[in-house]
Design a protein around this motif. Structure first.
Motif, PDB file in Angstrom:
ATOM      1  N   TYR A  78      -1.838   1.106  10.090  1.00 26.45           N
ATOM      2  CA  TYR A  78      -2.951   1.828   9.485  1.00 26.45           C
ATOM      3  C   TYR A  78      -3.411   2.983  10.386  1.00 26.45           C
ATOM      4  N   ASN A  93       1.497   4.013   1.385  1.00 22.00           N
ATOM      5  CA  ASN A  93       1.529   4.903   2.548  1.00 22.00           C
ATOM      6  C   ASN A  93       2.875   4.728   3.231  1.00 22.00           C
ATOM      7  N   SER A 147      -3.558   3.695   4.960  1.00 17.22           N
ATOM      8  CA  SER A 147      -3.442   3.373   3.536  1.00 17.22           C
ATOM      9  C   SER A 147      -4.175   4.405   2.681  1.00 17.22           C
ATOM     10  N   SER A 152       0.858  -1.184   0.000  1.00 16.30           N
ATOM     11  CA  SER A 152       0.000   0.000   0.000  1.00 16.30           C
ATOM     12  C   SER A 152       0.900   1.242   0.000  1.00 16.30           C
TER      13      SER A 152
HETATM   14 MG    MG Z   1       0.051  -1.595   4.010  1.00 18.50          MG
END
Ligand code: MG
Ligand code: TXA
Length: 341
Positions: free
Chosen positions: A236, A147, A153, A145
């Protein structure tokens, strides 16, 4: 480095933009692209140096392996040592789609992709832009992802740019992603297969195809053993402290406001609208719609500079498994009461 942002149609991507992205990837560059779940940060999975660039840009610990994205089963097979019948059946049903399968690796992808381990995680994304890119580039793409490590994300190109402006070559901007939550990660090297990360394909849908699986992933209530580095806690996470609170959550929100916090509230209800210091985000009661909006809501609250985020705990049912998992990881505290909705 200047980060280029190229708008692309999410349904019918411009071949010129795809060709540009493919050229950068072949040259060892980093390109963020949309998938049906979240935006990924892609690099040539065969190129050790390019993959090192992903870890550096994200600040990702080297012991956390990456998912390899491929255009289809034919491109997946050469990357694995064996293709069990479970993989064949699941690919038939869920690829392209948000299911990542962990299989024994054939030692083809760069060592950093698998964190030096014997397995490789594979998926075929169901997004026209990702598929066009994979076909054009003709390479497997390692793509976590997009990020910075342990942050929320990205579901839009703006989220990606916020984390990586000046650190990556290109972002293909196809607007918001529709899934909103990362793929389900399933380890097929064990019998029965083990769920490493709940995602958009729920366990019951996997069991329909291959029979019972082990759900070793820590349940939001119980905690439990960590089978994958990506299951580490505090993932996250938004910048503000997030608390998940069982219904009724309004008294807690009210208390935080009295203490002088600027509160962002992800709620199914909607009391307190117009209260000073409170931003109310009404969340959908359908789990798929909630999942699609959740990360954007957290990004929005971060951008608004709230000092606390409160999320009403969704119901403890299978359809909410992935949402609850991500909320739990994003939170510092879970306040539970009766468990009623
Ligand atoms: Mg990730
Ligand atoms: O939906 C998704 O899966 C998105 C899009 C971009 O495809 N990607 C994504 O990647 O979420 P990432 O790196 O943020 O999460 C990958 C997860 C991590 O939990 C990682 O530990 C796990 O997959 N993983 C990757 N390779 C693995 C392996 N060989 N064995 C066990 N777990 C693995």
């Amino acid at each position: 480095m200047r980060t280029e942002v190229l708008p692309v149609d999410p349904v019918d991507p411009d071949p010129g933009a795809i060709a540009r992205a493919a050229e950068l990837l072949r040259a060892g560059g980093l390109v963020a692209f949309p998938t049906e779940t979240v935006y990924g940060l892609g690099a040539n999975a065969l190129d050790e140096r390019a993959v090192a660039g992903i870890f550096a840009a994200k600040g990702r610990p080297p012991n956390n392996p990456l998912i390899v994205h491929v255009a289809g089963v034919d491109s997946a097979r050469p990357l694995v040592r064996e293709w069990p019948d479970t993989a064949r059946r699941l690919a038939e049903r869920y690829w392209p789609g948000p299911l990542t399968m962990v299989l024994r690796g054939a030692g083809v992808v760069a060592e950093a992709v698998t964190a030096g381990g014997p397995t490789v995680a594979l998926r075929v994304p169901a997004h026209p832009v990702a598929m066009a890119l994979l076909r054009e580039v003709g390479l497997p793409l390692a793509a976590p992802s997009a990020n910075r490590s342990s942050q929320v994300s990205p579901t839009t190109a703006e989220h990606v740019l916020r984390g990586f402006d000046g650190r990556i070559d290109l972002i293909l901007d196809a607007g918001p992603t529709t899934g909103g939550i990362e793929s389900t990660v399933l380890d097929l090297t064990h019998a029965p297969a083990r769920l490493l990360r709940p995602g958009l394909v729920p366990p019951g849908k996997i069991e329909e195809v291959i029979g019972p699986i082990d759900q070793v992933s820590p349940s939001p209530r119980s905690g439990g053993a960590l089978a994958s580095p990506g299951l580490l806690d505090r993932h996250y996470a938004p910048a503000a402290t997030l608390e998940c609170v069982d219904d009724p959550s309004w008294p807690h929100v009210h208390w935080l406001l009295q203490k002088g916090f600027r509160v962002g509230w992800l709620t199914f209800w909607g009391e307190g609208l117009g209260k000073e210091g409170l931003i109310v985000l009404r969340m959908p009661r359908r789990s798929d719609e909630y999942g699609a909006q959740m990360y954007a809501a957290l990004h929005q609250l971060d951008a608004l500079g709230v000092t606390r985020i409160v999320a009403d705990w969704p119901p403890d049912t299978e359809e909410w498994l992935a949402v609850r998992d991500r909320l739990r990881r994003a939170s510092s505290r879970v306040i539970e009461g009766s468990g009623s909705f």
